[in-house]
Scaffold this motif. Structure first.
Motif, PDB file in Angstrom:
ATOM      1  N   PRO A   1       0.361   6.265  -8.847  1.00  0.00           N
ATOM      2  CA  PRO A   1      -0.609   7.169  -7.951  1.00  0.00           C
ATOM      3  C   PRO A   1      -0.073   6.661  -6.561  1.00  0.00           C
ATOM      4  CG  PRO A   1      -2.009   5.602  -9.483  1.00  0.00           C
ATOM      5  CD  PRO A   1      -0.865   4.970  -9.037  1.00  0.00           C
ATOM      6  N   ALA A   2       0.183   5.728  -6.134  1.00  0.00           N
ATOM      7  CA  ALA A   2       0.052   5.990  -4.673  1.00  0.00           C
ATOM      8  C   ALA A   2       1.948   6.045  -4.190  1.00  0.00           C
ATOM      9  CB  ALA A   2       0.361   4.290  -4.053  1.00  0.00           C
ATOM     10  N   GLN A   3       2.112   6.523  -5.674  1.00  0.00           N
ATOM     11  CA  GLN A   3       4.163   6.698  -5.536  1.00  0.00           C
ATOM     12  C   GLN A   3       4.669   5.440  -4.536  1.00  0.00           C
ATOM     13  OE1 GLN A   3       3.724  10.292  -2.865  1.00  0.00           O
ATOM     14  NE2 GLN A   3       3.231  11.444  -4.984  1.00  0.00           N
ATOM     15  N   LEU A   4       4.542   4.497  -4.778  1.00  0.00           N
ATOM     16  CA  LEU A   4       5.381   3.549  -4.372  1.00  0.00           C
ATOM     17  C   LEU A   4       6.199   2.890  -5.811  1.00  0.00           C
ATOM     18  CD1 LEU A   4       2.511   1.197  -2.631  1.00  0.00           C
ATOM     19  CD2 LEU A   4       4.296   3.017  -1.899  1.00  0.00           C
ATOM     20  N   SER A   5       7.206   2.054  -5.562  1.00  0.00           N
ATOM     21  CA  SER A   5       8.233   1.444  -6.115  1.00  0.00           C
ATOM     22  C   SER A   5       7.180   0.343  -7.717  1.00  0.00           C
ATOM     23  CB  SER A   5       9.001   1.114  -5.738  1.00  0.00           C
ATOM     24  OG  SER A   5       9.960   0.030  -6.623  1.00  0.00           O
ATOM     25  N   LEU A   6       7.743   0.426  -8.660  1.00  0.00           N
ATOM     26  CA  LEU A   6       7.424  -0.949  -9.406  1.00  0.00           C
ATOM     27  C   LEU A   6       8.088  -1.777  -8.634  1.00  0.00           C
ATOM     28  CD1 LEU A   6       6.754   2.052 -12.463  1.00  0.00           C
ATOM     29  CD2 LEU A   6       5.285   1.368 -10.911  1.00  0.00           C
ATOM     30  N   LEU A   7       8.836  -2.214  -8.205  1.00  0.00           N
ATOM     31  CA  LEU A   7       9.579  -3.011  -8.772  1.00  0.00           C
ATOM     32  C   LEU A   7       9.875  -3.373  -7.156  1.00  0.00           C
ATOM     33  CD1 LEU A   7      13.023  -1.651 -10.496  1.00  0.00           C
ATOM     34  CD2 LEU A   7      10.664  -3.294 -11.612  1.00  0.00           C
ATOM     35  N   TYR A   8       9.489  -2.881  -6.034  1.00  0.00           N
ATOM     36  CA  TYR A   8       9.816  -3.447  -4.881  1.00  0.00           C
ATOM     37  C   TYR A   8       8.306  -2.591  -4.037  1.00  0.00           C
ATOM     38  CZ  TYR A   8      11.619  -4.934  -0.958  1.00  0.00           C
ATOM     39  OH  TYR A   8      11.493  -5.368   0.735  1.00  0.00           O
ATOM     40  N   PRO A   9       8.330  -3.379  -2.925  1.00  0.00           N
ATOM     41  CA  PRO A   9       8.083  -5.166  -2.698  1.00  0.00           C
ATOM     42  C   PRO A   9       7.528  -5.625  -4.222  1.00  0.00           C
ATOM     43  CG  PRO A   9       6.211  -4.376  -1.513  1.00  0.00           C
ATOM     44  CD  PRO A   9       7.178  -2.888  -1.977  1.00  0.00           C
ATOM     45  N   PRO A  10       7.801  -7.143  -3.892  1.00  0.00           N
ATOM     46  CA  PRO A  10       7.372  -7.833  -5.526  1.00  0.00           C
ATOM     47  C   PRO A  10       5.945  -8.030  -4.501  1.00  0.00           C
ATOM     48  CG  PRO A  10       9.030  -8.616  -4.231  1.00  0.00           C
ATOM     49  CD  PRO A  10       8.960  -7.947  -3.195  1.00  0.00           C
ATOM     50  N   SER A  11       5.201  -8.321  -5.689  1.00  0.00           N
ATOM     51  CA  SER A  11       3.149  -8.505  -6.063  1.00  0.00           C
ATOM     52  C   SER A  11       3.098  -8.946  -4.375  1.00  0.00           C
ATOM     53  CB  SER A  11       2.922  -9.032  -6.857  1.00  0.00           C
ATOM     54  OG  SER A  11       3.203  -8.347  -8.203  1.00  0.00           O
ATOM     55  N   ARG A  12       2.038  -8.420  -4.145  1.00  0.00           N
ATOM     56  CA  ARG A  12       1.866  -9.746  -2.716  1.00  0.00           C
ATOM     57  C   ARG A  12       0.486  -9.447  -2.859  1.00  0.00           C
ATOM     58  NH1 ARG A  12       5.145  -6.046   2.026  1.00  0.00           N
ATOM     59  NH2 ARG A  12       4.112  -4.043   0.986  1.00  0.00           N
ATOM     60  N   CYS A  13      -0.325  -9.947  -1.701  1.00  0.00           N
ATOM     61  CA  CYS A  13      -1.389  -9.567  -0.749  1.00  0.00           C
ATOM     62  C   CYS A  13      -1.511  -8.278  -0.334  1.00  0.00           C
ATOM     63  CB  CYS A  13      -2.482 -10.887  -0.437  1.00  0.00           C
ATOM     64  SG  CYS A  13      -3.295 -10.296   0.827  1.00  0.00           S
ATOM     65  N   PRO A  14      -2.541  -7.728  -0.190  1.00  0.00           N
ATOM     66  CA  PRO A  14      -2.390  -6.615   0.071  1.00  0.00           C
ATOM     67  C   PRO A  14      -2.761  -6.535   1.604  1.00  0.00           C
ATOM     68  CG  PRO A  14      -4.368  -6.536  -1.027  1.00  0.00           C
ATOM     69  CD  PRO A  14      -3.319  -7.589  -1.214  1.00  0.00           C
ATOM     70  N   VAL A  15      -3.466  -7.879   2.261  1.00  0.00           N
ATOM     71  CA  VAL A  15      -3.809  -7.970   3.527  1.00  0.00           C
ATOM     72  C   VAL A  15      -3.227  -7.742   4.141  1.00  0.00           C
ATOM     73  CG1 VAL A  15      -5.956  -8.270   5.017  1.00  0.00           C
ATOM     74  CG2 VAL A  15      -6.496  -7.320   2.900  1.00  0.00           C
ATOM     75  N   CYS A  16      -2.931  -9.604   3.740  1.00  0.00           N
ATOM     76  CA  CYS A  16      -1.886 -10.255   4.492  1.00  0.00           C
ATOM     77  C   CYS A  16      -0.566 -10.400   4.719  1.00  0.00           C
ATOM     78  CB  CYS A  16      -2.056 -11.880   4.508  1.00  0.00           C
ATOM     79  SG  CYS A  16      -1.730 -12.244   3.060  1.00  0.00           S
ATOM     80  N   LEU A  17       0.010  -9.461   3.642  1.00  0.00           N
ATOM     81  CA  LEU A  17       1.514  -9.115   2.912  1.00  0.00           C
ATOM     82  C   LEU A  17       1.772 -10.229   2.856  1.00  0.00           C
ATOM     83  CD1 LEU A  17       2.589  -6.169   5.170  1.00  0.00           C
ATOM     84  CD2 LEU A  17       0.946  -5.829   3.385  1.00  0.00           C
ATOM     85  N   HIS A  18       1.015 -11.911   2.161  1.00  0.00           N
ATOM     86  CA  HIS A  18       1.821 -12.310   1.688  1.00  0.00           C
ATOM     87  C   HIS A  18       2.195 -12.194   0.457  1.00  0.00           C
ATOM     88  CE1 HIS A  18       2.994 -16.571  -0.155  1.00  0.00           C
ATOM     89  NE2 HIS A  18       1.744 -16.632  -0.889  1.00  0.00           N
ATOM     90  N   LYS A  19       3.662 -12.421  -0.124  1.00  0.00           N
ATOM     91  CA  LYS A  19       4.597 -12.736  -1.438  1.00  0.00           C
ATOM     92  C   LYS A  19       4.058 -14.042  -2.346  1.00  0.00           C
ATOM     93  CE  LYS A  19       8.574 -13.133  -3.873  1.00  0.00           C
ATOM     94  NZ  LYS A  19      10.230 -13.826  -3.516  1.00  0.00           N
ATOM     95  N   LEU A  20       3.118 -13.170  -3.588  1.00  0.00           N
ATOM     96  CA  LEU A  20       2.804 -14.090  -4.520  1.00  0.00           C
ATOM     97  C   LEU A  20       3.676 -15.462  -5.069  1.00  0.00           C
ATOM     98  CD1 LEU A  20       0.171 -12.268  -6.443  1.00  0.00           C
ATOM     99  CD2 LEU A  20      -0.146 -13.427  -4.484  1.00  0.00           C
ATOM    100  N   GLY A  21       3.299 -16.246  -5.037  1.00  0.00           N
ATOM    101  CA  GLY A  21       4.303 -17.069  -5.564  1.00  0.00           C
ATOM    102  C   GLY A  21       4.028 -17.364  -6.638  1.00  0.00           C
ATOM    103  N   LYS A  22       5.082 -17.736  -8.110  1.00  0.00           N
ATOM    104  CA  LYS A  22       5.631 -17.705  -9.090  1.00  0.00           C
ATOM    105  C   LYS A  22       3.774 -18.776  -9.856  1.00  0.00           C
ATOM    106  CE  LYS A  22      10.127 -19.020  -9.155  1.00  0.00           C
ATOM    107  NZ  LYS A  22      10.981 -20.454  -9.556  1.00  0.00           N
TER     108      LYS A  22
END
Length: 271
Positions: free
Chosen positions: A32-53
């Protein structure tokens, strides 16, 4: 030994379903937000920290983080692990009902589509064409494969069943929308509902489609009428119908044939 092997299979199916549920969380948020499903990787929407494994592990990742971002401590919605768990349970239910077969893999995909579309509709009151159209095409592809491997119908007959179901779903809801809009004096349904019904018809065929649509209308009328009676909604307030269609379609997957047989036995016992 057989019980142990079955337990291992169910566990693997559950893990697969949870992983697909994790991807569905991405689909539900990003399409719905018209964003890529692949990039960027999963991250916190507030601080943008990339989630670890470990943070990205379905269900367990949220529990390990105690429902908060490890870095900025922003609360993470429990809906994420809930969707992962629901998807995993649906995968197990399909496996237990259909064993390992072409139908099992097909209905895993179909129910994943329904779950994603129902939650997108709940969030945004929209049903993206990218999902309904791709789901319809893949549903017809499944009908062709089912015709190749099936015991009763061949490829042309199976494909025709899906095509008739798709056309019936679109026409049925276009007619319902036209009539209801005339009665209410305002738009009764969005165009996406007809497309979702068409997608369901491609997967289910026209008979199971009618079961799913009947159940969806019954549940929608009951819940919508209850919400109006309780003052939660007014008669003019919009209500997403996609979740009801998805639930009706899911019930038709598991119990549609039994409901059809029950109906025939009750009203047409001579047949």
């Amino acid at each position: 030994m057989e019980i142990f092997a079955e337990f291992i299979i169910i566990t693997l199916v559950f893990i697969l379903g949870a992983a697909i549920g994790s991807f569905l969380n991405v689909v539900i948020y990003r399409i719905p937000a018209q964003l890529s499903l692949l990039y960027p990787p999963s991250r916190c929407p507030v601080c943008l920290h990339k989630l670890g494994k470990t943070e990205n592990v379905p269900i367990l990742g949220w529990l390990w983080l105690r429902g908060k971002c490890r870095h900025c401590k922003t609360p993470i919605s429990p809906r994420y692990p809930i969707i992962e768990t629901v998807t995993a349970l649906l995968f197990v239910a399909v496996y237990l009902h259909f064993d390992l077969s072409v139908t099992t893999f097909a209905y895993w995909a179909f129910l994943s589509w329904l779950l994603a579309l129902s939650l997108i509709d709940y969030d945004t009151m929209t049903l993206p064409n990218s999902l309904t159209q791709s789901g319809l095409i893949i549903g017809l592809g499944y009908q062709g494969i089912n015709g190749w491997y099936g015991e009763n119908l061949g490829i042309p007959e199976q494909l025709m069943s899906g095509i008739i179901g798709a056309v019936l779903g679109i026409w049925l809801f276009d007619i319902i929308t036209l009539v209801a809009s005339g009665i209410l004096g305002q738009a009764a349904m969005g165009g996406g509902d007809a497309k979702l019904a068409g997608m369901m018809g491609a997967w289910l065929g026209w008979k199971l489609l009618l079961v799913g649509c009947f159940l969806a209308c019954a549940m929608g009328a009951f819940i919508g009428g209850g919400a109006i009676a309780l003052g939660i909604l007014s008669r003019r307030d919009p209500m997403p119908f996609g979740p009801f269609l998805a639930l009706g379609g899911a019930i038709a997957v598991f119990y549609g044939q039994s409901l059809i047989s029950l109906y025939v036995d009750l009203f047409f016992p001579a047949f």
